[in-house]
Design a protein around this motif. Sequence first.
Motif, PDB file in Angstrom:
ATOM      1  N   VAL A   1      -4.665  -5.931   7.818  1.00 49.33           N
ATOM      2  CA  VAL A   1      -4.754  -5.034   6.587  1.00 49.33           C
ATOM      3  C   VAL A   1      -3.947  -5.970   5.241  1.00 49.33           C
ATOM      4  O   VAL A   1      -2.861  -6.388   5.724  1.00 49.33           O
ATOM      5  CB  VAL A   1      -4.024  -3.831   7.135  1.00 49.33           C
ATOM      6  CG1 VAL A   1      -3.776  -3.080   5.795  1.00 49.33           C
ATOM      7  CG2 VAL A   1      -4.577  -3.156   8.140  1.00 49.33           C
ATOM      8  N   SER A   2      -4.746  -5.849   4.404  1.00 47.05           N
ATOM      9  CA  SER A   2      -3.854  -6.517   3.130  1.00 47.05           C
ATOM     10  C   SER A   2      -2.929  -5.572   2.589  1.00 47.05           C
ATOM     11  O   SER A   2      -2.816  -4.602   2.769  1.00 47.05           O
ATOM     12  CB  SER A   2      -5.165  -6.807   2.040  1.00 47.05           C
ATOM     13  OG  SER A   2      -5.626  -5.654   1.550  1.00 47.05           O
ATOM     14  N   SER A   3      -2.145  -6.409   1.576  1.00 41.44           N
ATOM     15  CA  SER A   3      -0.905  -5.813   0.938  1.00 41.44           C
ATOM     16  C   SER A   3      -1.514  -5.672  -0.471  1.00 41.44           C
ATOM     17  O   SER A   3      -1.644  -6.374  -1.297  1.00 41.44           O
ATOM     18  CB  SER A   3       0.342  -6.275   1.156  1.00 41.44           C
ATOM     19  OG  SER A   3       1.020  -5.935  -0.046  1.00 41.44           O
ATOM     20  N   THR A   4      -2.121  -4.428  -0.694  1.00 43.33           N
ATOM     21  CA  THR A   4      -2.563  -4.032  -1.795  1.00 43.33           C
ATOM     22  C   THR A   4      -2.319  -2.718  -2.685  1.00 43.33           C
ATOM     23  O   THR A   4      -2.496  -1.615  -1.885  1.00 43.33           O
ATOM     24  CB  THR A   4      -4.204  -3.975  -1.725  1.00 43.33           C
ATOM     25  OG1 THR A   4      -4.749  -5.007  -1.021  1.00 43.33           O
ATOM     26  CG2 THR A   4      -4.866  -3.770  -3.205  1.00 43.33           C
ATOM     27  N   SER A   5      -1.392  -2.906  -3.566  1.00 45.17           N
ATOM     28  CA  SER A   5      -0.798  -1.820  -4.379  1.00 45.17           C
ATOM     29  C   SER A   5      -1.843  -0.905  -4.995  1.00 45.17           C
ATOM     30  O   SER A   5      -3.164  -1.336  -5.148  1.00 45.17           O
ATOM     31  CB  SER A   5       0.109  -2.083  -5.486  1.00 45.17           C
ATOM     32  OG  SER A   5       1.129  -3.100  -5.060  1.00 45.17           O
ATOM     33  N   GLY A   6      -1.479   0.253  -5.098  1.00 42.21           N
ATOM     34  CA  GLY A   6      -2.628   1.381  -5.397  1.00 42.21           C
ATOM     35  C   GLY A   6      -3.672   1.712  -4.387  1.00 42.21           C
ATOM     36  O   GLY A   6      -4.751   2.630  -4.568  1.00 42.21           O
ATOM     37  N   GLN A   7      -3.566   1.377  -3.068  1.00 42.84           N
ATOM     38  CA  GLN A   7      -4.393   1.557  -2.294  1.00 42.84           C
ATOM     39  C   GLN A   7      -3.626   2.188  -0.980  1.00 42.84           C
ATOM     40  O   GLN A   7      -2.453   1.958  -0.633  1.00 42.84           O
ATOM     41  CB  GLN A   7      -5.345   0.597  -1.776  1.00 42.84           C
ATOM     42  CG  GLN A   7      -6.316   0.054  -2.640  1.00 42.84           C
ATOM     43  CD  GLN A   7      -7.375  -0.954  -2.158  1.00 42.84           C
ATOM     44  OE1 GLN A   7      -7.415  -1.152  -0.694  1.00 42.84           O
ATOM     45  NE2 GLN A   7      -7.860  -1.894  -2.979  1.00 42.84           N
ATOM     46  N   PHE A   8      -4.412   3.196  -0.242  1.00 41.53           N
ATOM     47  CA  PHE A   8      -3.684   3.880   0.887  1.00 41.53           C
ATOM     48  C   PHE A   8      -4.284   3.084   2.255  1.00 41.53           C
ATOM     49  O   PHE A   8      -5.478   2.402   2.177  1.00 41.53           O
ATOM     50  CB  PHE A   8      -3.981   5.329   1.055  1.00 41.53           C
ATOM     51  CG  PHE A   8      -5.403   5.734   0.882  1.00 41.53           C
ATOM     52  CD1 PHE A   8      -6.235   5.605   2.055  1.00 41.53           C
ATOM     53  CD2 PHE A   8      -5.973   6.242  -0.340  1.00 41.53           C
ATOM     54  CE1 PHE A   8      -7.598   6.026   1.726  1.00 41.53           C
ATOM     55  CE2 PHE A   8      -7.270   6.705  -0.453  1.00 41.53           C
ATOM     56  CZ  PHE A   8      -8.053   6.725   0.578  1.00 41.53           C
ATOM     57  N   LEU A   9      -3.678   3.331   3.401  1.00 40.00           N
ATOM     58  CA  LEU A   9      -4.235   2.704   4.536  1.00 40.00           C
ATOM     59  C   LEU A   9      -5.177   3.803   5.366  1.00 40.00           C
ATOM     60  O   LEU A   9      -4.776   5.071   5.433  1.00 40.00           O
ATOM     61  CB  LEU A   9      -3.093   2.515   5.333  1.00 40.00           C
ATOM     62  CG  LEU A   9      -3.662   1.758   6.955  1.00 40.00           C
ATOM     63  CD1 LEU A   9      -4.446   0.621   6.851  1.00 40.00           C
ATOM     64  CD2 LEU A   9      -2.053   1.883   7.811  1.00 40.00           C
ATOM     65  N   SER A  10      -6.323   3.490   5.674  1.00 44.16           N
ATOM     66  CA  SER A  10      -7.175   4.214   6.471  1.00 44.16           C
ATOM     67  C   SER A  10      -8.196   3.459   7.025  1.00 44.16           C
ATOM     68  O   SER A  10      -8.744   2.431   6.941  1.00 44.16           O
ATOM     69  CB  SER A  10      -7.947   5.397   5.559  1.00 44.16           C
ATOM     70  OG  SER A  10      -8.987   6.346   6.084  1.00 44.16           O
ATOM     71  N   GLY A  11      -8.539   4.277   8.497  1.00 46.71           N
ATOM     72  CA  GLY A  11      -9.751   3.329   9.275  1.00 46.71           C
ATOM     73  C   GLY A  11      -9.182   3.142  10.557  1.00 46.71           C
ATOM     74  O   GLY A  11      -8.314   3.821  11.209  1.00 46.71           O
TER      75      GLY A  11
ATOM     76  N   ARG B   1       0.844  -1.212  -0.038  1.00 46.88           N
ATOM     77  CA  ARG B   1      -0.086  -0.116   0.032  1.00 46.88           C
ATOM     78  C   ARG B   1       0.975   1.348  -0.179  1.00 46.88           C
ATOM     79  O   ARG B   1       1.858   1.483   0.569  1.00 46.88           O
ATOM     80  CB  ARG B   1      -0.972  -0.040   1.154  1.00 46.88           C
ATOM     81  CG  ARG B   1      -1.934  -0.842   1.190  1.00 46.88           C
ATOM     82  CD  ARG B   1      -2.875  -0.928   2.442  1.00 46.88           C
ATOM     83  NE  ARG B   1      -3.860  -2.112   2.360  1.00 46.88           N
ATOM     84  CZ  ARG B   1      -5.111  -1.752   2.257  1.00 46.88           C
ATOM     85  NH1 ARG B   1      -5.695  -0.394   2.135  1.00 46.88           N
ATOM     86  NH2 ARG B   1      -6.306  -2.604   2.037  1.00 46.88           N
ATOM     87  N   GLU B   2       0.477   2.295  -0.592  1.00 47.35           N
ATOM     88  CA  GLU B   2       1.254   3.607  -0.583  1.00 47.35           C
ATOM     89  C   GLU B   2       0.302   4.839   0.288  1.00 47.35           C
ATOM     90  O   GLU B   2      -0.963   4.771   0.040  1.00 47.35           O
ATOM     91  CB  GLU B   2       1.170   4.226  -2.086  1.00 47.35           C
ATOM     92  CG  GLU B   2       1.977   3.166  -2.926  1.00 47.35           C
ATOM     93  CD  GLU B   2       1.150   2.110  -3.550  1.00 47.35           C
ATOM     94  OE1 GLU B   2       0.172   2.058  -3.504  1.00 47.35           O
ATOM     95  OE2 GLU B   2       2.031   1.066  -4.142  1.00 47.35           O
ATOM     96  N   ASN B   3       1.029   5.428   1.056  1.00 45.61           N
ATOM     97  CA  ASN B   3       0.480   6.448   2.107  1.00 45.61           C
ATOM     98  C   ASN B   3      -0.547   5.843   3.045  1.00 45.61           C
ATOM     99  O   ASN B   3      -1.196   4.756   2.959  1.00 45.61           O
ATOM    100  CB  ASN B   3      -0.380   7.505   1.004  1.00 45.61           C
ATOM    101  CG  ASN B   3       0.893   8.121  -0.033  1.00 45.61           C
ATOM    102  OD1 ASN B   3       2.051   8.045   0.035  1.00 45.61           O
ATOM    103  ND2 ASN B   3       0.109   8.628  -1.045  1.00 45.61           N
ATOM    104  N   ILE B   4      -0.402   6.755   4.199  1.00 47.35           N
ATOM    105  CA  ILE B   4      -1.505   6.571   5.233  1.00 47.35           C
ATOM    106  C   ILE B   4      -2.080   7.607   5.459  1.00 47.35           C
ATOM    107  O   ILE B   4      -1.828   8.866   5.442  1.00 47.35           O
ATOM    108  CB  ILE B   4      -0.693   6.165   6.564  1.00 47.35           C
ATOM    109  CG1 ILE B   4       0.521   4.998   6.431  1.00 47.35           C
ATOM    110  CG2 ILE B   4      -1.698   5.999   7.772  1.00 47.35           C
ATOM    111  CD1 ILE B   4       1.255   4.909   7.807  1.00 47.35           C
TER     112      ILE B   4
END
Length: 1003
Positions: free
Chosen positions: A930-940, A910-913
Amino acid sequence: MKLRSDFLKTAIAFASALTFFSTSVLAASTDPRPARTAQFNTVETPQSVLRSSPLPYAATAEHFAVTPAARDLPAEFPEGPRRDKFDNYVERWERENKDQINPLVTGAGAAGEAAFVDPLLKFNAAMAPLVMPGPSFTFEGVNSADRLAVFGNQVMPPDTQGDVGPNHYVSMVNGPVGIYNKTTGVLAAPLFKLSSLFSGFPADNVCRTTDNGDPIVMYDSLADRWIITQFGFISTGSPPWFECIVVSQTADPTGPYFAYAFRTPDVGTFPDYPKLGVWTDAYYMTDHQNGFLAPPGAAGGGTGFFAFDRAKMLAGDPTATFIYFNRPTPGEGGILPSDIDGISPPPVGTSQLLFRFTADEFGGAFTDAVVPYEFIPNFATPGASTLTVLSPIAVAAFDARQPSGRADVEQPAPAVATENLDSLNDRAMFQTSYHNLGTQAAPINSYTITWGVNVSGAGAGTLVATTFTSGIRWTEMRRDLAGVVTIRDQGTHAATDVNGATGTNLFMPHIAQDHMGNIAVGYTASSTTVFPGVRWAGRTGAAPTSSLNEGEAVMFAGTGVQRQTNSRWGDYSSMSIDPSDSCTFYYHQEYRDAANNANAFAWNTRVGRFQYPTCTPAPRGTLVVNVTNCANGNPVPGALVSATGGFMQPSSATGAATFFAPPGNYSVSASAPNSSSTTDSGAITDGNTTTLNVCLSGVPQINSQIASLTAESFAPANNALDPGEIVTVDFCVTNTGLADTVSLVGTLAASGNVTAPGAPQNFGVVSAGGAAVCRPYTFTVNPAMTCGDDVLATIDFADGATSFGPKSYTLNTGVVSGSGTQTVSYTGPAVAVPDNTPAGIIIPLVVSGVGGEVTDLNFRFDADAAGGCTASVGNVNAAMDHTFIGDLAFRLTSPGGTTITVMSGRGGTRENICTTTLDDDGGFPSLSTVSSTSGQFLSGNFAPDNALSGFDGQVANGTWNLNVADTAGVDTGSMRRFSLVITNENRVCVGGIVDAVFANGFE
């Protein structure tokens, strides 16, 4: 009202046995001073001295913890594959470094002959009848798919390893640990990372944060315990380097463990390729001090020799030490500790022997021989420890040559020559197997070792894969009661066809013996027509034959090849003997499946078992030792019980220790801190249970317990301590020792906001293991203190001349009148986080104006509310912009010095929090989900990696420091915004109104 009491705690109150000696040089015969005990090195010894010092080195475990049960570890969730982390760094170095542990010298030995024929080849098992038993059962061990499921990536090679116990087979590779039912092959607990057993260590300790591999699993049959270990490090080029070891608390490998982090000495070279063995007095280890900078032929910095204090590690003693010797001899590698097989121990006092092979192809004075090393550690007086190189024991001539580089073992198509496998014939690979084939009274000390040799007979000149064929030299040695080691039997095992171009290579072997002296050797077989698979061969009978007369059998046939130019097949395999019968062999090795030909990192491992039809189970009985308190007869848990021959085990919660031992006469005793033990003796007979009893007598152990307010001077009474108030508090103690006190007296100190303390109090007899005893103390609460601050009451306890030292009690002042929540945010400039720098960077945040104590704290990553936070590179609206957030670790330190890792290695690609709250009280999902998914940020909203409740009760005001670290290369970013959401507790105190009766009788 009950007041909160904080106890001063220690894991186990053992005293260190180390004694340090001053450095001096003694004159030869004219010095009138008495001779001194030998000196030794410590962590204080300068590296410049340590690198060349012949003295032993002693150090205590740097960290210790008690682990949860392995079966209860949380499920591991992968962080996803990463483009630059498909193979382990150490293994990547190993494939690129063409150095041999024992380097060959051009023209030496067989290399100087026109042709060489191994003199033992004529006795080869290929000439024997093929009656070798096949497997009675096989099951899949940990494989690369398991690695992918647990770690989210794949590595090579697996470094296949495992051991068998009474009910389980524990398998470990460069990846997860698998605990299997040995009968069914079904997992007895979920797969787990070994690092997860080190969760009680400091957040930045590498045993907790890394799984770098080189695994070893050992079953200690004399203790009925399991040992699992791997090394830990951040950089191979610079320390610290650790050996991370866990020892099971019970016989069940799915249960809890004692965890130790031993920092290995910095002698300037990385401690690679550790090998361990179980012995009666210690767990022994060697490593290859490669240094990672050695030019080809230099073979690094020789060998490190370690002895870890077995008794203390079995007891869960945090002060367990190790003794180390440095032998920085280039080309001296492949030295293997002896490891006890079966349940018949060596004779009492038998020292550890470690072995290596040498060959005349190594040049100089080397001969074709086996060299023993005798290691005698002294944990009480480390300077008296010795390491002695014994005389070489000549063996029949063999050819130690192998092609330069790693690509020396052919595979069938579709593999090509550049994808040949590495035989690693330059070293013996895994433990020297020891088995006492006799009894304690009439021992037969048998040692077996095996290594790879060239059997092609190719003449002088450059040896290449098409002129090289790997066979196996095996050697059985006997050690008499005088300590003399001789060769009893030896042989060279090879395929029928030993032609370099067409012959089958047998490599990566390991050997073991059953209790009747029968031998089994397991190995990998591969050629241009044989897919890499698993085989074994064996010898039966009492007389030397120089052959594995039972021939060879296929344990598990491979169907595929490894298509990778690094040639790395593995570093070892493991053959072990079942302690339940001392007849059944278990073998663990790698193989390839055709379905995985397209993926070099997709390997499999297999565990198989068999026994010779002529082997009958070794006789054994059960010894139960009950440990009680001599004073009252109560059971004593946690006492270290010892029986003749090295049997050793801590007593259970019921005070019992249980051993499976061969028939014979045994003496037993027990030990615990500050105690003395009775002894008992008796005979064990085959198939029966013998019960012996010992008791411990010792001293009391006093511990602080609750404190209760019973009287207060201010009106109105608020059932709390207030500044300036005269109070009476009942302080209570318990006795967890092995003897009652006679007349325990406690003296309250004038410290910690306690003023004008009253007279000492007599607690009298406090019974060992009995109920708490309480006594009242009157004192004045410091009038200068602030309402809400704590009173730290300290009482010194003594029973006559015996002092138990100070015990502390923490008491609150005032009454809770409510709570409030304040948010303190970082508003400074973006802070660039240095790439691939585990130390990270510190971002300070000053908190002020928060009254009382912290009752809850949440950490929040704040995105810019005015802008959109996305996964775009360098997004300025993000709380943390980074192109691979799985690299990041966030550690928060309070003004009081408490450090908690709130998030580490989560989110993978993931990129960015963005806006993300970490709250351990909200019932939110773990960050591990939390999955490892390129093109998604971390939020929640998530639960942090470690509970933030560690900050509860502390003062919020002061400077908080956020450490942000990037633990891997390639990806970068900046920390921009974060907040601490602090809930504080407000307290109200009564003023100085005294409610008292004056001398005249009026108020």
